[in-house]
Design an enzyme around this catalytic site. Structure first.
Site, mmCIF file in Angstrom:
data_model
loop_
_atom_site.group_PDB
_atom_site.id
_atom_site.type_symbol
_atom_site.label_atom_id
_atom_site.label_comp_id
_atom_site.label_asym_id
_atom_site.label_seq_id
_atom_site.Cartn_x
_atom_site.Cartn_y
_atom_site.Cartn_z
ATOM 1 N N ASP A 49 0.635 -0.771 -0.391
ATOM 2 C CA ASP A 49 -0.005 0.042 0.276
ATOM 3 C C ASP A 49 1.155 1.723 0.262
ATOM 4 O O ASP A 49 1.955 1.068 0.559
ATOM 5 C CB ASP A 49 -1.290 -0.097 0.850
ATOM 6 C CG ASP A 49 -1.504 -1.478 1.179
ATOM 7 O OD1 ASP A 49 -2.598 -1.282 0.105
ATOM 8 O OD2 ASP A 49 -2.461 -1.543 2.513
ATOM 9 N N TYR A 77 5.976 -9.036 8.724
ATOM 10 C CA TYR A 77 5.752 -6.839 8.592
ATOM 11 C C TYR A 77 5.831 -6.747 10.031
ATOM 12 O O TYR A 77 5.791 -7.657 11.068
ATOM 13 C CB TYR A 77 4.627 -7.116 8.502
ATOM 14 C CG TYR A 77 3.640 -7.306 6.655
ATOM 15 C CD1 TYR A 77 3.850 -6.648 6.190
ATOM 16 C CD2 TYR A 77 3.333 -8.250 6.385
ATOM 17 C CE1 TYR A 77 4.017 -6.589 5.210
ATOM 18 C CE2 TYR A 77 2.563 -8.692 5.813
ATOM 19 C CZ TYR A 77 3.581 -8.345 4.713
ATOM 20 O OH TYR A 77 2.917 -8.139 3.575
ATOM 21 N N ASP A 91 -6.046 2.537 7.222
ATOM 22 C CA ASP A 91 -4.803 3.710 7.836
ATOM 23 C C ASP A 91 -4.858 4.354 7.576
ATOM 24 O O ASP A 91 -5.707 5.556 7.676
ATOM 25 C CB ASP A 91 -3.859 2.488 7.186
ATOM 26 C CG ASP A 91 -3.728 2.819 5.011
ATOM 27 O OD1 ASP A 91 -5.162 3.388 4.697
ATOM 28 O OD2 ASP A 91 -3.790 2.271 4.327
ATOM 29 N N ARG A 183 -3.828 -4.188 7.638
ATOM 30 C CA ARG A 183 -4.930 -3.689 7.351
ATOM 31 C C ARG A 183 -5.670 -3.874 7.725
ATOM 32 O O ARG A 183 -6.346 -3.691 9.148
ATOM 33 C CB ARG A 183 -5.117 -2.897 6.599
ATOM 34 C CG ARG A 183 -4.270 -1.680 6.232
ATOM 35 C CD ARG A 183 -4.192 -0.336 5.126
ATOM 36 N NE ARG A 183 -4.736 -1.608 3.399
ATOM 37 C CZ ARG A 183 -5.895 -1.435 2.820
ATOM 38 N NH1 ARG A 183 -6.608 -1.346 2.853
ATOM 39 N NH2 ARG A 183 -5.645 -2.552 1.432
#
Length: 235
Positions: A49, A77, A91, A183
């Protein structure tokens, strides 16, 4: 020297606010100019993203056939979540649309909730995602204000751990399978805490066992990298 037309694999650290295609286009433009060719095939193995940073794999030439292989590898992550609020995109891309209490949340409660997300889970993708819905990307519908149902997908979270706890902000490390939306994981963690949550930072730190941030190029390094990799072939 590297043969980009035959096929090479290059690792990048995608900057904040760049799309995955921004990085592909930047590299392809500089590469084609360096090789003095009009066209060269360049693709990426796994979207990040715009509000995420970190490891991205770019494949050139015939190495683009390896994209599916790289996409299938596990990812790691480091995600920073803000508790007590939500956004439509989960987000920072969208403004806060709702707030929730956080006084009941403790470090122990967070740690307990995180354990429930390990193993095989079902996850509904975000509305602002590239999922295909009736011939369009989900985000295209979402931007028009159309609420479309998205089906839950099975995925695997191998590891999840709490790195820091500074309410209302927590930082977690996640190792997961292909298709995981961090997310959406933030959204689900917020719900499980009887509150809300959204991402304020996300960094992909590893793909597979060995492709890590310390092996990645930054976009500002492209020219020097191509000078080292291509110089001498065309002269």
């Amino acid at each position: 020297m590297m043969d980009f037309e035959a096929g090479e694999v290059v690792y990048f650290n995608k900057p904040l606010d760049w799309t995955s295609f921004d990085l592909v286009n930047k590299f392809r433009y500089k590469l084609s100019r360096k090789l003095r060719v009009k066209k060269i095939k360049v693709g990426h193995a796994g979207t990040l993203d715009p509000k995420a940073t970190g490891v991205m794999i770019l494949c050139t030439g015939r190495a683009t056939k390896r994209i599916e292989e790289f996409q299938g590898r596990t990812k790691e992550y480091v995600a920073t979540l803000k508790l007590g609020a939500t956004t439509p995109s989960f987000d920072l891309e969208k403004e806060i649309d709702a707030t929730y209490p956080t006084a009941h949340i403790t470090r122990g409660k967070v740690e307990d909730v995180l354990t429930k997300f390990t193993g095989r889970i079902e996850q509904v993708p975000p509305a602002f995602s590239a999922c295909n819905v009736e011939g369009k990307r989900a985000y295209e519908w979402a931007r028009k204000g159309v609420d479309v149902p998205l089906k839950a997908k099975a995925l695997v979270i191998d590891e999840i751990e709490l790195i820091t706890y500074e309410l209302p902000v927590i930082k977690i490390r996640v190792v997961c399978s292909k298709g995981t939306y961090i997310r959406a994981l933030a959204r689900d963690i917020g719900n499980a805490l009887d509150s809300g949550a959204y991402l304020i930072a996300l960094e992909r730190t590893r793909i597979g066992d060995d492709i890590t941030l310390d092996k990645c190029l930054n976009p500002e390094d492209i020219d020097a990298f191509l000078d080292r990799s291509v110089s001498g072939i065309l002269d």
